[in-house]
Design an enzyme around this catalytic site. Sequence first.
Site, PDB file in Angstrom:
ATOM      1  N   LYS A  85      -2.848  -3.803  -4.090  1.00 33.48           N
ATOM      2  CA  LYS A  85      -1.657  -4.048  -4.904  1.00 33.48           C
ATOM      3  C   LYS A  85      -1.857  -5.260  -5.815  1.00 33.48           C
ATOM      4  O   LYS A  85      -2.407  -6.279  -5.398  1.00 33.48           O
ATOM      5  CB  LYS A  85      -0.471  -4.283  -3.967  1.00 33.48           C
ATOM      6  CG  LYS A  85       0.873  -4.503  -4.639  1.00 33.48           C
ATOM      7  CD  LYS A  85       1.944  -4.680  -3.561  1.00 33.48           C
ATOM      8  CE  LYS A  85       3.344  -4.831  -4.144  1.00 33.48           C
ATOM      9  NZ  LYS A  85       4.360  -4.942  -3.080  1.00 33.48           N
ATOM     10  N   SER A 160       8.088  -1.725  -3.709  1.00 29.97           N
ATOM     11  CA  SER A 160       7.354  -2.170  -4.871  1.00 29.97           C
ATOM     12  C   SER A 160       5.868  -1.806  -4.849  1.00 29.97           C
ATOM     13  O   SER A 160       5.186  -1.927  -5.860  1.00 29.97           O
ATOM     14  CB  SER A 160       7.492  -3.691  -4.999  1.00 29.97           C
ATOM     15  OG  SER A 160       6.909  -4.343  -3.880  1.00 29.97           O
ATOM     16  N   SER A 184       9.033  -2.595   0.937  1.00 26.79           N
ATOM     17  CA  SER A 184       8.176  -2.314  -0.215  1.00 26.79           C
ATOM     18  C   SER A 184       6.923  -1.521   0.100  1.00 26.79           C
ATOM     19  O   SER A 184       6.280  -0.993  -0.807  1.00 26.79           O
ATOM     20  CB  SER A 184       7.774  -3.620  -0.906  1.00 26.79           C
ATOM     21  OG  SER A 184       8.888  -4.191  -1.557  1.00 26.79           O
TER      22      SER A 184
END
Length: 465
Positions: A85, A160, A184
């Site tokens: 990420k 996210s 997330s």
Amino acid sequence: MSTLAEDPLAQGGIEGFARRLRAGGITARAAVDAYLDRIAVLDPTLEAFIHVAAEQARESADGIDRLLAGGTDLGPLMGVPVAIKDLFAVEGMPTRAGSNLDLADCIGPEGGFVRALKRAGCVVLGKTRTIEFAAGAQNLIHPTPWNPCDAKTRRTPGGSSHGSAVAMAAGLCGFAVGSDTGGSVRLPAALCGVFGLKTSMGVWPLDGIFPLCPSMDSVGLLTAGAADAAIIYQALGEGSRIHRLSLRGARFGVPRPQCIDMDADVATRYETALQTLEREGAELVDVDWPSPAEQDVVRDIFAAMVPADLMTTIGQDRFEAKRQSIDPVPVVRLQGAADLRAIDYLRLQRRYRELSRLAAKRMQGLDAVVSPTTPLTPRPVSEVATVDAAVAFVGRSLANARSCNVYDLCAVSVPLPGGEGELPVGLQVACNAGSESPLLALACAVEAAVGLRQRPEMTGFIPGR
């Protein structure tokens, strides 16, 4: 017309890949090349990656192959290609935290978790997209990765860690890394039909990672299944070998209807999963938490305390100077921090600590608490294309997941199987902080009981098909 290389880990997962690698049936370089080919074909449509480090990955893979040929074995993750990420610093790669702002001073150099992956022999393919600042589940000015569950309609994968979930679901990596402050990892795992692990606070180091809310930030994994997550957790030095447990005699807390939210299609699959757990010998125990009053506190924490921590990270001066460059959804959230009084922030911090202590007591006598990971199935991106719609989606999609962060629980999202055309649904399983090994053992048993979700057919995303 483009062709699609086979996913090197699709059959046998991490364990099967490890056997083939050591038997000479595949090399780390061949695995990296296969994933880079799949990324080249699929990612122009999916938009899961923000940066692909092709040459760096090939060089790392060649080094891994030389080590193995020379008799050095780094363990079960050796040669596994991973996607990380864009919240994590990785040496030689840009880190944007999903933003147009320069946030290098907020992140720092490569941290302990990424270094641990590299020591274990993982090969970093590149950086995956994240919601800006990891604040929520939908952006408007940044591309939303295409959820692989539907090749005809562009659906949101949540957030996210949405790029990591899409990369995992599409077979663009062996496993993916995300972070989880309020769901997330688990939300995009549920919406994309993959397995997601949220670890307890402090299990893995947070240095070199953009901080959203230091009180609740945690590192997480997105994998093809529970067994892969267990292997990764063990390989990174977190506990002894995890063996799948029997569900017979396990006691699962089930929140009463007023304590959780879900749409009808989610409820149907959730009830089927609960019935399966009972048939396997598990005992289901009704629990009255999170209560409506506690849900209000959870909402307050994410409406005020979390934005205040984020504002502290990026700085109010930078926010005011650059707000026109920031996605409007996090701008709305950050505005909640502007008028927060210190006394109210401290009150929320105190309530947060009280709830985490209360959760530990409530879990006594229970092996885990189970619930739908998210109340809904993947929405078309066109339905969340305004600020109001996106903000509403963020709040509702994370409603069931956020309480685990406030209660400081470790948790997973197990994908539930569905019929043809049914959209992904996740089952959240949560345990006390520090209980990752028993949680993953339970998750393996739950996954075996409910069955695996079929991987999406990716040919519909190939240009020209």
